[in-house]
Design a protein around this motif. Structure first.
Motif, mmCIF file in Angstrom:
data_model
loop_
_atom_site.group_PDB
_atom_site.id
_atom_site.type_symbol
_atom_site.label_atom_id
_atom_site.label_comp_id
_atom_site.label_asym_id
_atom_site.label_seq_id
_atom_site.Cartn_x
_atom_site.Cartn_y
_atom_site.Cartn_z
ATOM 1 N N HIS A 50 1.385 7.075 5.509
ATOM 2 C CA HIS A 50 1.007 7.119 4.095
ATOM 3 C C HIS A 50 -0.306 7.860 3.863
ATOM 4 O O HIS A 50 -0.661 8.136 2.731
ATOM 5 N N ARG A 51 -1.012 8.171 4.929
ATOM 6 C CA ARG A 51 -2.250 8.921 4.783
ATOM 7 C C ARG A 51 -2.001 10.430 4.743
ATOM 8 O O ARG A 51 -2.929 11.216 4.593
ATOM 9 N N ALA A 91 -6.051 0.854 0.246
ATOM 10 C CA ALA A 91 -4.921 0.875 1.175
ATOM 11 C C ALA A 91 -5.381 1.196 2.580
ATOM 12 O O ALA A 91 -4.927 0.588 3.544
ATOM 13 N N SER A 92 -6.318 2.126 2.689
ATOM 14 C CA SER A 92 -6.738 2.481 4.039
ATOM 15 C C SER A 92 -7.489 1.330 4.684
ATOM 16 O O SER A 92 -7.480 1.170 5.892
ATOM 17 N N SER A 118 -1.211 6.413 10.199
ATOM 18 C CA SER A 118 -0.018 5.936 9.506
ATOM 19 C C SER A 118 0.413 6.959 8.461
ATOM 20 O O SER A 118 -0.413 7.630 7.849
ATOM 21 N N ASP A 159 -5.767 4.324 -2.763
ATOM 22 C CA ASP A 159 -5.808 4.900 -1.428
ATOM 23 C C ASP A 159 -6.907 4.291 -0.581
ATOM 24 O O ASP A 159 -6.743 4.016 0.589
ATOM 25 N N ARG A 160 -8.044 4.092 -1.212
ATOM 26 C CA ARG A 160 -9.199 3.564 -0.487
ATOM 27 C C ARG A 160 -8.927 2.127 -0.042
ATOM 28 O O ARG A 160 -9.139 1.780 1.105
ATOM 29 N N LYS A 180 -4.226 13.860 3.666
ATOM 30 C CA LYS A 180 -4.552 14.112 2.268
ATOM 31 C C LYS A 180 -5.973 14.639 2.122
ATOM 32 O O LYS A 180 -6.238 15.559 1.346
ATOM 33 N N SER A 223 0.834 -1.196 0.000
ATOM 34 C CA SER A 223 0.000 0.000 0.000
ATOM 35 C C SER A 223 0.871 1.250 0.000
ATOM 36 O O SER A 223 0.520 2.244 -0.627
ATOM 37 N N GLN A 263 -12.959 8.468 10.305
ATOM 38 C CA GLN A 263 -11.632 7.836 10.237
ATOM 39 C C GLN A 263 -10.689 8.497 11.227
ATOM 40 O O GLN A 263 -10.744 9.701 11.457
ATOM 41 N N TRP A 308 -4.600 -1.413 5.238
ATOM 42 C CA TRP A 308 -3.439 -0.979 5.997
ATOM 43 C C TRP A 308 -3.406 -1.617 7.380
ATOM 44 O O TRP A 308 -4.299 -1.469 8.181
#
Lengths: 538, 315
Positions: free
Chosen positions: B154-155, A167-168, B152, A164-165, B174, A157, B148, A171
């Motif tokens: 990467h966000r 991955a979240s 982490s 992104d979706r 993001k 990811s 949410q 994750w």
């Protein structure tokens, strides 16, 4: 291929992994991950002998032994996740066919391992975790394979290979464990030993296998060979356990794991597994049993190791003071852990608490508590804090080394006390406006107050309110050694009874709710004078 | 619904005449700040609603011209509540779920395509979502609202802060950088090193590395720097409860002002909350809060409440 065996192995392994992933009782009874570990006779024996206590799950274990007496070592061949892992790795590492399939006298070694564990446990040092296969499998999956899988997923990811979706959703921050390299090397060796013999571990070393072997000397359901046998010896050469004697009609039943490979191999169809009564003949091959001399040597070695194992500098010292053992400062145990001696005896090192700890605070001890505490859970606040509402480690502990405490009770189980290092503190030493420890503390145990001559408010720990959860230490922005850290000072370990009552006797005041009487200055209703503004205003 | 316009500093119900007079007075007093444009559109600087958290939120936003003023068809909205702590609403350390729910619902009614409710929490993320009660509100919205609590790296994405004095760049969520509309929805509470934690301080929940704020920069300056980049289009301060001592984590004294404050101006909303609540049992003017004072001085918004118009309503 034996589809029945392979399917059952896959099913049991999947179930095992699922239980570890969920790490929560899916169904009560057998599917409780804690119950699974109680099925390991070596783990049970080690904890019960060294802790001098009957552990939960004895009924299920006895039932398993009864089944083994009836069916032979089916557990090793069909259920055990470590055995399945061995089978899965074997084709990758197999060497040349061994000249002596039975492995000489080596199969006797597992009885010595069992004897060693039992003797050391009787002398108060529980070493069963080096051999108990279910707990080994637990650590293999929890400390090595699980984190490795998470690492790969997070890498995918992170590399943008997942949207992104996705991955979240996918994750998983990889769990980090102290000394993962050790476990990697240890388990790799364990599995790679199969280069020499299939199921090297199960045949030669496994102490649980030894218990099953002793139970399965004369099973009801067993291998029989008819007169059609032509003495070709194929079954003997290909038996993964070396359980067939030089006369292929003879079987070492205690070695046989009922995989029935010989049944399918036999060109004459002469072999079958049948339920035969005790009165029938047992064409036994000579069993592999250790000699008396080897047994005595093992007992001596166990006594020596039990003695030496209790002399580590960092483990509980043998000095008594105020009725409590003195522990190394960094030896913080999970909340509700039994008194140190009982804890070390009881803990079977299955790794469930490490797995379930939501903040990764619990880590396997490497040198933290000497040899006797190797691989037991220690709470490392820099890795994560102990969440006030969480009681999972106690709930999953199969051997009750960590007590299952209700939520209200758990916050009173003091793990240690936070101490401010003023020489490193941003507020004390650098005059920075930092209150992160106060902010992080769930119990209001860090007070910020103005000190004479100081421009900013500085933190003080209220020892009576601190439960040692390490939220402050985790949050402290000071790099390297934190400026506020939990030490094991004033930790509380009760074998029985209420933590709350004992804490209140000791004058502690640990709560997450607001307190009525705050001794804060509330003098005037104006803000003309800045000198007595509440913390933060300027 | 009983409507009554009045001004801070004044008293009693207002006539149209005194309204205009005061508006002109405010205009001249404020000098550079054009108060007239707001007075013309009929929207005051601040909207105050008293009542239960949900209805009060709706009423306060209504005073500020309704959600349609801020959210358009197809917009992506980011609501930033405070859900950084694993405690229930009664502890006063997190935004009331009814406030967040009302905001999300209004956004969808005004045509928002997606509403993100996000906070980079201090405590365990899932425990925060669960115990604050905010995690549950997504259920009623058929997937158009997401709660949410990412942590982490990467966000987050590094973003420059051109107007930053000390903080030149930071890694920001993001979704926060990409949102069409940013709504700040903090709870009113004390904070041991910044005085209060309201909408401006709350923006630290949209970035990755908060530690540097404490050890590398002046905390108050860095907060203002951050707000020059993450500037809320609408600020709704939940003062249904207020943690007036031992913030930001508590446990401390919790009072019940039963008020929701709305404004276009983060600084004004925060200043209003400071003046409305008694901290440690005493009233403290907004200029005693370092980051509010600095934000005012740097022109990010206004803390001179005496010159700002306020609409008040009982919900």
């Amino acid at each position: 291929m034996n589809w029945f065996q392979r399917s059952l192995q896959a099913l049991c392994l999947a179930l095992f992994v699922l239980l570890l992933l969920a790490a929560t009782p899916i169904l009560t009874g057998f599917l409780d991950p804690a119950r699974v570990f109680a099925l390991d006779p070596a783990a049970y024996l080690g904890a019960a002998l060294s802790g001098r206590v009957l552990l939960p799950g004895l009924g299920a274990l006895l039932f398993l032994l009864l089944l083994t007496w009836l069916l032979g070592r089916f557990f090793c061949g069909h259920v055990c996740p470590l055995g399945t892992s061995c089978d899965a790795v074997r084709p990758l590492v197999a060497g040349k066919a061994a000249s002596e399939p039975s492995g000489g006298r080596w199969p006797a070694a597992k009885y010595l391992v069992l004897l060693f564990i039992a003797a050391a446990s009787l002398l108060g040092l529980n070493l069963a975790y080096w051999g108990a296969p279910l707990t080994l499998a637990g650590r293999l999956f929890i400390l090595v394979l699980g984190p490795a899988g998470e690492f790969l997923l997070s890498g995918l990811s992170g590399a943008g290979l997942l949207s992104d979706r996705a991955a979240s959703a996918a994750w998983l921050p990889p769990d980090r464990y102290l000394g993962a390299w050790f476990f990697l090397v240890f388990f790799a060796s364990l599995l790679l030993l199969q280069h020499f013999r299939p199921r090297f571990w199960c045949r030669f070393l496994c102490p649980a296998g030894a218990v099953f072997a002793l139970t399965a000397r004369r099973p009801f359901f067993r291998r029989t060979v008819s007169d059609a046998c032509t003495d070709c010896g194929l079954c003997r050469k290909r038996c993964p356990m070396g359980a067939i004697g030089s006369d292929p009609r003879h079987t070492r039943y205690e070695e046989c794991i009922v995989c029935q490979r010989c049944v399918r191999l036999c060109p004459e169809g002469a072999i079958a597994f049948l339920g035969l009564g005790l009165r029938e003949k047992f064409p036994e091959a000579e069993p592999f049993l250790p000699g008396r001399r080897a047994a005595l040597q093992t007992l001596t070695a166990a006594a020596a190791v039990a003695f030496v194992g209790r002399t580590g500098l960092l483990e509980a010292w043998s000095r008594q003071e105020a009725g409590q053992r003195i522990l190394a400062g960094e030896l913080i145990r999970p909340p509700g852990a039994l008194p140190e001696d009982d804890f070390l005896n009881r803990c079977i090192r299955c790794g469930l608490c490490l797995r379930i700890c939501p903040t990764d605070m619990l880590q396997p001890a490497m040198g933290h508590s000497g040899w006797s505490g190797f691989q037991t859970p220690v709470a490392v606040a820099r890795s994560g804090p102990c969440e006030p509402g969480c009681t999972l480690c106690g709930e999953v502990c199969p051997s009750r080394a960590i007590r299952a405490l209700p939520r209200e009770e758990k916050v009173w189980a003091k793990m240690g006390t936070a101490v401010v290092d003023r020489r490193k503190c941003l507020a004390w030493e650098w005059g920075e406006r930092c209150l992160v420890c106060d902010e992080a503390c769930p119990y209001g145990a860090v007070d910020l107050s103005r000190e004479p001559g100081m421009q900013v408010s500085v933190p003080h720990v209220r020892e009576d309110r601190c439960t040692g959860c390490g939220a402050c230490e985790f949050a402290c922005p000071v790099v390297d050694r934190p400026a506020i850290a939990v030490s094991s000072m004033a930790e509380m370990r009760l074998a029985t009874g209420s933590y709350r009552e004992e804490s209140e006797r000791r004058g502690l005041d640990i709560t997450r709710k607001g307190r009525e009487s705050e001794e804060k200055p509330r003098r005037r209703d104006t803000a003309d004078d800045d000198s007595d503004l509440p913390p933060g205003f300027q | 619904m009983k409507f009554a316009w009045n001004y801070i500093g004044g008293s009693g119900p207002l006539t149209r005449r005194s309204f205009l007079e005061a508006g002109l007075l405010g205009l001249s007093a404020a000098g550079l700040y054009p108060a007239l444009s707001l007075a013309e559109t009929g929207t005051p600087h601040l909207g105050l609603a008293r009542g239960d958290p949900g209805p009060a939120t709706e009423a306060a936003v209504q005073i500020m011209g309704g959600m349609g003023t801020y959210v358009g068809q197809g917009d992506n909205v980011l609501i930033k509540p405070n859900m950084s702590f694993s405690a229930g609403p009664e502890a006063g350390v997190t935004t009331h779920p009814d406030v967040v729910e009302a905001l999300a619902r209004m956004c969808l009614q005004c045509g928002a395509s997606r509403v993100y409710i996000m906070d980079h929490t201090l405590r365990d993320p899932s425990a925060c979502r669960k115990e604050s009660g905010i995690g549950d509100i997504a259920e009623g919205f058929q997937g158009r609202v997401e709660v949410q609590t990412p942590s982490s790296s990467h966000r987050f994405r590094t973003s420059d802060i051109p107007r930053g004095k000390q903080l030149g760049a930071s890694d920001m969520l993001k979704e926060a950088l990409e949102a069409d509309v940013l709504i700040a929805a903090p709870v009113a509470k004390h904070h041991g090193s910044t005085g209060v934690s309201l909408s401006m301080k709350g923006m630290m929940g949209l970035i990755l590395d908060r530690g540097a704020f404490h050890w590398q920069y002046d905390l108050n300056t860095a907060i203002v720097d951050l707000c020059t980049k993450l500037r809320a289009d609408l600020t709704v301060v939940d003062a249904s409860r207020a943690l007036t001592s031992d913030g930001p984590s508590g446990p401390g004294e919790v009072t019940r002002p039963k008020t929701v404050i709305a404004s276009r101006d983060m600084v004004a909303a925060d200043a209003k909350a400071v003046s409305l609540i008694r901290w440690y049992g005493r009233s403290i003017p907004p200029e005693k809060v370092g980051h509010i004072r600095e934000a005012h001085e740097r022109g990010l918004g206004r803390m001179d409440l005496e010159n700002l118009s306020t609409g008040t309503i009982e919900a």
